[in-house]
Design a protein around this motif. Structure first.
Motif, PDB file in Angstrom:
ATOM      1  N   LEU A  40       0.443  -1.180  -0.086  1.00  0.00           N
ATOM      2  CA  LEU A  40       0.381   0.463  -0.099  1.00  0.00           C
ATOM      3  C   LEU A  40       1.154   1.329  -0.428  1.00  0.00           C
ATOM      4  N   CYS A  74      -5.645   4.391   7.171  1.00  0.00           N
ATOM      5  CA  CYS A  74      -5.789   2.502   7.044  1.00  0.00           C
ATOM      6  C   CYS A  74      -4.986   1.957   8.472  1.00  0.00           C
ATOM      7  N   LEU A 132      -4.277  -1.506   8.976  1.00  0.00           N
ATOM      8  CA  LEU A 132      -4.097  -2.899   8.631  1.00  0.00           C
ATOM      9  C   LEU A 132      -3.453  -4.249   8.977  1.00  0.00           C
ATOM     10  N   TYR A 137     -10.212  10.019   5.063  1.00  0.00           N
ATOM     11  CA  TYR A 137     -10.408   8.530   3.950  1.00  0.00           C
ATOM     12  C   TYR A 137     -10.770   7.482   5.125  1.00  0.00           C
ATOM     13  N   GLY A 162      -9.782   3.376   7.104  1.00  0.00           N
ATOM     14  CA  GLY A 162     -10.660   2.371   6.551  1.00  0.00           C
ATOM     15  C   GLY A 162      -9.794   1.146   6.613  1.00  0.00           C
ATOM     16  N   LEU A 175      -8.557  -3.034   7.570  1.00  0.00           N
ATOM     17  CA  LEU A 175      -8.195  -4.380   6.719  1.00  0.00           C
ATOM     18  C   LEU A 175      -9.117  -5.413   8.068  1.00  0.00           C
ATOM     19  N   ILE A 230     -11.947  -2.759   4.194  1.00  0.00           N
ATOM     20  CA  ILE A 230     -11.113  -1.379   3.160  1.00  0.00           C
ATOM     21  C   ILE A 230     -10.831  -1.879   1.671  1.00  0.00           C
ATOM     22  N   GLY A 231     -11.352  -1.147   0.828  1.00  0.00           N
ATOM     23  CA  GLY A 231     -10.576  -1.348  -0.475  1.00  0.00           C
ATOM     24  C   GLY A 231     -12.117  -1.282  -1.161  1.00  0.00           C
ATOM     25  N   SER A 286      -7.041  -2.270  -4.768  1.00  0.00           N
ATOM     26  CA  SER A 286      -8.508  -1.799  -4.166  1.00  0.00           C
ATOM     27  C   SER A 286      -8.948  -0.925  -3.270  1.00  0.00           C
ATOM     28  N   ILE A 287      -7.416  -0.521  -2.054  1.00  0.00           N
ATOM     29  CA  ILE A 287      -8.255   0.794  -1.224  1.00  0.00           C
ATOM     30  C   ILE A 287      -7.391   2.180  -2.048  1.00  0.00           C
ATOM     31  N   GLU A 334     -10.326   2.119  -4.279  1.00  0.00           N
ATOM     32  CA  GLU A 334     -11.332   3.314  -2.894  1.00  0.00           C
ATOM     33  C   GLU A 334     -10.823   4.812  -2.728  1.00  0.00           C
TER      34      GLU A 334
END
Length: 374
Positions: free
Chosen positions: A179, A232, A234, A255, A257, A259, A289-290, A304-305, A308
């Motif tokens: 990422l 993010c 993760l 944003y 998100g 995982l 996420i994603g 994909s992340i 998005e």
């Protein structure tokens, strides 16, 4: 064509510092389905090297020829490229939009204000420069506010430079490493935070701008966050995830998100709700996420992340373009990332006579936010 915005500034700085002039081509206005935003730049060096790109390849050859002329005689030039016409001699944009490009010759002295603005900008104190595009003072730059006021025959391009948006990635693992690489391509300055000394190392996430060893929620509570920030999670660390997400959802991050499986996400949401996080805040949490790309590998998940993230930033639907009839290029819906990319605004304001769409607004003074350079 090679390189992005950062490399353009690096080449401009290195060549002019070495005593070489360069030609700088800047997109100063757009309309319709234009491929790049105002503020996009390309450099042509005296030995013929080209760094950066102004379109999808439609106009670069002609701009290169204009840059050679400008390098030879020093005269700045403003060129307009529009819809191809079989009877027209000008190069056109096959996408159907129009762009205006300003080409100028820069040396160490004339490049200094531009490089200083691009290098010293900070989120709280953006640096702004005004460039005269037409008239006897074409090529002159002024710091805001513009003094003296533009003359009637002058058009002015105003650029506001801001730092790259921040991405905070929690958990140093293979997913994070992938990422970080993708986000860096989009122009984000990425910080990776992990509470484990064995994992919070530069070797695990070499593309990160910063690696922090700290308890995630405590570190985020003290970190700067604005509407352009992406968070993010993760880590797959149950002992920290809920506390971390509670802090994240209490910020202005554009944003957030996390995982995990749908079951994991449902458990997180229930735990956050039990701790008093309201439904409006919970609706901001993107989990799992994603986008649904069928991703399996860390690299695929990273795509994909960021897909998005781009959709959220620019108000995209995430649906295949082949199934839509909406405009491909649209006004920014919020914060952004790279390519100038990025960032809030991204508009240019000139005092010319043409009417452009949301990417470039013309007015009498030319004193508003322009292209954002990261």
């Amino acid at each position: 064509m090679i390189g992005g915005m950062t490399e353009v500034w690096d080449v401009l700085a290195a060549r002019t510092a070495a005593g070489e002039p360069v030609a700088l081509a800047t997109v100063v206005a757009t309309s319709g389905s234009a491929p790049r935003e105002p503020g996009t730049v390309m450099v042509v060096t005296v030995d013929g090297a080209v760094v950066g790109s102004l379109s999808g390849g439609c106009v670069e050859s002609d701009v290169y020829a204009v840059a050679e002329l400008t390098l030879a005689d020093g005269a700045p030039r403003l060129r307009s490229y529009g819809i191809p016409d079989s009877t027209a001699a000008a190069v056109g944009l096959t996408c159907g939009g129009t762009i205006e490009v300003f080409v100028e010759r820069l040396d160490a002295t004339s490049a200094a204000p531009l490089l200083a603005a691009a290098g010293a900008a900070a989120p709280a104190t953006p640096a702004t420069l005004s460039t005269v595009l037409t008239g006897p003072r074409a090529g002159r730059r002024f710091a805001a506010p513009f003094e003296p006021a533009p003359a009637a025959d002058e058009r002015v391009f105003v650029q506001t430079f801001v730092q790259a948006p921040s991405m905070y990635v929690f958990g140093a693992n293979d997913f994070s490493a992938a990422l970080v690489e993708q986000a860096a391509l989009l122009g984000y300055r990425v910080t990776v935070c992990d509470h484990r000394p064995l994992f919070a190392t530069r070797e695990r996430v070499p593309a990160a701008a910063q690696v922090v060893l700290a308890r995630p929620d405590e570190w985020l509570r003290a970190a700067p966050v604005d509407s352009r920030t992406a968070i993010c999670v993760l880590a797959h660390a149950p002992q920290f995830d809920v506390a971390l997400l509670r802090v994240a959802l209490d910020t202005d991050a554009g944003y957030v998100g996390a995982l995990g499986s749908r079951r994991t996400h449902a458990e997180r949401v229930a735990a956050l709700r039990a701790e008093g996080v309201d439904e409006l805040a919970l609706a901001r949490l993107r989990g799992p996420i994603g986008l649904d790309l069928g991703a399996r590998t860390p690299a695929q998940l990273a795509v994909s992340i960021v897909a998005e993230l781009v959709a959220v930033t620019h108000g995209g639907s995430g649906a295949p373009l082949s199934q839509l009839d909406t405009p491909i290029h649209r006004d920014r819906a919020g914060s952004g990332g790279a390519d100038g990319h990025s960032n809030n605004g991204g508009h240019s304001h000139n005092d010319g006579h043409s009417n452009n769409d949301g990417h470039s607004n013309n007015g009498a003074r030319g004193d508003e936010c322009a292209a954002l350079v990261q």
